[in-house]
Design an enzyme around this catalytic site. Structure first.
Site, mmCIF file in Angstrom:
data_model
loop_
_atom_site.group_PDB
_atom_site.id
_atom_site.type_symbol
_atom_site.label_atom_id
_atom_site.label_comp_id
_atom_site.label_asym_id
_atom_site.label_seq_id
_atom_site.Cartn_x
_atom_site.Cartn_y
_atom_site.Cartn_z
ATOM 1 N N HIS A 264 0.826 -1.204 0.000
ATOM 2 C CA HIS A 264 0.000 0.000 0.000
ATOM 3 C C HIS A 264 0.868 1.265 0.000
ATOM 4 O O HIS A 264 0.712 2.142 -0.861
ATOM 5 C CB HIS A 264 -0.913 -0.028 1.231
ATOM 6 C CG HIS A 264 -1.836 1.142 1.344
ATOM 7 N ND1 HIS A 264 -3.147 1.087 0.926
ATOM 8 C CD2 HIS A 264 -1.654 2.401 1.819
ATOM 9 C CE1 HIS A 264 -3.725 2.263 1.136
ATOM 10 N NE2 HIS A 264 -2.841 3.076 1.682
ATOM 11 N N GLU A 265 1.787 1.339 0.946
ATOM 12 C CA GLU A 265 2.611 2.549 1.048
ATOM 13 C C GLU A 265 3.496 2.723 -0.187
ATOM 14 O O GLU A 265 3.733 3.841 -0.635
ATOM 15 C CB GLU A 265 3.461 2.531 2.328
ATOM 16 C CG GLU A 265 2.655 2.542 3.633
ATOM 17 C CD GLU A 265 1.597 3.645 3.730
ATOM 18 O OE1 GLU A 265 1.822 4.750 3.193
ATOM 19 O OE2 GLU A 265 0.530 3.404 4.336
ATOM 20 N N HIS A 268 1.629 4.602 -2.788
ATOM 21 C CA HIS A 268 1.679 6.044 -2.544
ATOM 22 C C HIS A 268 3.047 6.603 -2.965
ATOM 23 O O HIS A 268 3.150 7.658 -3.592
ATOM 24 C CB HIS A 268 1.512 6.345 -1.047
ATOM 25 C CG HIS A 268 0.107 6.251 -0.539
ATOM 26 N ND1 HIS A 268 -0.920 7.005 -1.056
ATOM 27 C CD2 HIS A 268 -0.444 5.510 0.467
ATOM 28 C CE1 HIS A 268 -2.044 6.720 -0.384
ATOM 29 N NE2 HIS A 268 -1.785 5.818 0.534
ATOM 30 N N GLU A 294 -4.948 7.606 -2.904
ATOM 31 C CA GLU A 294 -5.437 6.306 -2.432
ATOM 32 C C GLU A 294 -5.677 5.357 -3.597
ATOM 33 O O GLU A 294 -5.538 4.141 -3.442
ATOM 34 C CB GLU A 294 -6.717 6.481 -1.617
ATOM 35 C CG GLU A 294 -6.473 6.931 -0.181
ATOM 36 C CD GLU A 294 -5.615 5.958 0.635
ATOM 37 O OE1 GLU A 294 -5.838 4.739 0.567
ATOM 38 O OE2 GLU A 294 -4.711 6.443 1.341
HETATM 39 ZN ZN ZN Z 1 -3.162 5.155 1.986
#
Ligand code: ZN
Length: 500
Positions: A264-265, A268, A294
């Site tokens: 997830h990170e 980003h 997101e």
């Molecule tokens: Zn996030």
């Protein structure tokens, strides 16, 4: 004109540098700082925020922006020059409307509420933090009043995170999504739950980190321009195109935490690393909205990282790393386990299908708290009732109910919608990438991500904040925000795992 533009750029870079310096302090605070540093660090970050605000509202910037308007028009909307001027103007126009006296009060209220929440949550004592929370919502409503003409007091707050969107837009998207999601959640809930007990065995922390790192490196996260550290709450932070860092939390008794948190990170971070280098040090560098940010993290975490082709490639390696825990678990069982759908109390632990219901509840409540339709004293009961109605579970404590998320207690209001907007957009972007490059799913099955990464870089990352979320969507996918692709993604994936 060139001199004026140069002067504006210098001022903008100064402002970005102050912001980056504060971000380095914030990163250090969460990653390295001994507890004794907390008080001084809070002050140091506050000082930089004050200097940044003063730098931004300097009347000279207003003069430059005005004089540069013809130059901006001449350069054209999509040019680097016009984009820098436009973004600088957007921030300047907002900042000058908010009196420094208010900003001071807000920052005091924010740190007070946050400090109390840190104690109130473990003590399950909502009454302790309620007056501070009420103060925060009062100040948020006061903030919105600096921007008269809004339809709903949430609009100016949403605008800071998902520029160009209004509460009414979000309500209509959420309403439509909700109609389709609720029956799906109910259908899944009535079936045999997936077994995910094997994810909750003991997993060596170092091995978890090494595995996650190897995946995100393959994704395209550039460790020459980034690094990964351990922090209690995972986050991504960027100081420049050349330095975008991620953090991860490792739980020895749950494999999903570090693994999917890292994916997830990294999503980003790749977005931040992908801004065109010419945008570095300008207000155009970085992500254009919380929703688009997101969409990038969720695309890599869920659409790619929880897909069957991905695990067809990676699972044998993971089993090799953890033979005792996973050796006897076949791929199909593992795949079902990491995609288990279950009604649960905690948003950050929710699966892809139920997650958005948690967001909708928060969004509706913050709207009503701002207008005064809902009182903070009524919040815990309202929360629990709505959880029961939407998710079928009633929290037995406020710690696992209304006090679970940091956002409101840290004065972050008008932010939650970005998570669901991100889910919706992630499917639109991914579909568009696959439409251009139908070989992408097969490549994922071979552990190859370069084509997908290149498409995202070309169509999303490199633009930084040049285009708004809706402009970016339109350019990259040819359509506006729509839930169709996201619902199709969920129905296809979960229709294979459950009877829908
Ligand atoms: Zn996030």
């Amino acid at each position: 004109m060139d001199d004026l533009y140069k002067e504006l750029c210098e001022k903008a870079t100064e402002l970005m540098d102050i912001g980056s310096a504060a971000a380095v302090l914030g990163w250090d605070q969460q990653v390295n700082m001994p507890p004794g540093g907390a008080e001084a660090r809070g002050r140091q970050i506050g000082t930089l925020a004050k200097i940044a605000h003063e730098t931004l509202i300097n009347p000279r910037i207003g003069v430059l922006l005005e004089k540069l308007a013809p130059f901006e028009a001449e350069k054209g909307y999509g040019s680097k020059e016009a984009s820098i001027i436009r973004l600088a103007r957007r921030e300047y126009d907002k900042a000058v409307k908010v009196p420094p006296e208010f900003t001071g009060r807000m920052s005091v209220a924010q740190s007070e509420c946050f400090d109390i929440w840190l104690k109130a949550r473990p003590a399950n004592d909502f009454a302790m933090v309620r007056p501070s929370l009420e103060n925060v919502f009062g100040l948020c409503a006061e903030y919105s009043d600096f921007f008269p003409g809004y339809e709903h007091p949430m609009d100016p707050l949403i605008d800071n995170n998902d520029y160009g969107m209004k509460a009414s837009d979000i309500r209509s998207i959420f309403g439509e999504l909700r109609k389709q999601l609720v029956p799906m959640v109910d259908a899944i809930d009535s079936q045999e739950p997936a077994d995910d007990t094997f994810l909750r065995k003991n997993f060596d922390a170092d091995k978890q980190i090494v595995f996650g790192k190897s995946v995100v490196e393959k994704y395209g996260y550039d460790f020459n321009r980034g690094r990964q550290d351990i922090a209690p709450h995972p986050f991504t932070i960027s100081f420049s195109v050349g330095d975008v860092r991620i953090t991860t939390r490792v739980r020895p008794n749950f494999l999903g935490s570090a693994l999917f948190g890292t994916l997830h990170e990294a999503g980003h971070a790749m977005y931040e690393q992908g801004s065109a280098t010419e945008l570095d040090g300008t207000p155009v560098r970085g992500g254009t909205s919380i929703g688009v940010h997101e969409s990038q993290s969720r695309l890599w975490e869920n659409i790619v990282g929880r897909s069957r082709p991905f695990w067809q490639h990676y699972y044998p390696g993971l089993q090799g790393d953890f033979p005792e825990q996973l050796g006897a678990v076949p791929l199909d069982k593992f795949y079902r386990g990491i995609n288990k759908v279950q009604k649960s109390l905690i948003r950050v632990e929710a699966d892809e299908v139920t997650y958005n219901l948690h967001v909708m509840l928060r969004f509706d409540f913050e709207c009503d708290l701002l207008t005064g339709k809902l009182k903070t004293s009524e919040l815990p009961d309202a929360w629990n009732d709505r959880m029961e109605a939407d998710i079928g579970l009633r929290p037995s404590t406020d710690s696992d109910g209304v006090m679970q998320d940091i956002h409101w207690y840290n004065s972050i209001v008008g932010y939650f919608q970005g998570y669901t907007l991100g889910n919706i957009m992630s499917a639109q972007f991914y579909d568009a990438a696959v439409m251009t490059h139908p070989e992408i799913p097969e490549q994922i099955g071979q552990g190859e991500f370069a084509t997908l990464h290149a498409w995202l870089k070309e169509n999303i990352y490199r633009h930084g904040r040049k285009y708004t979320a809706s402009e970016l969507l339109e350019r990259a996918t040819g359509s506006s925000l729509e839930i169709g692709p996201y619902m199709k993604y969920l129905k296809t994936k979960y229709g294979e795992l459950y009877v829908l």
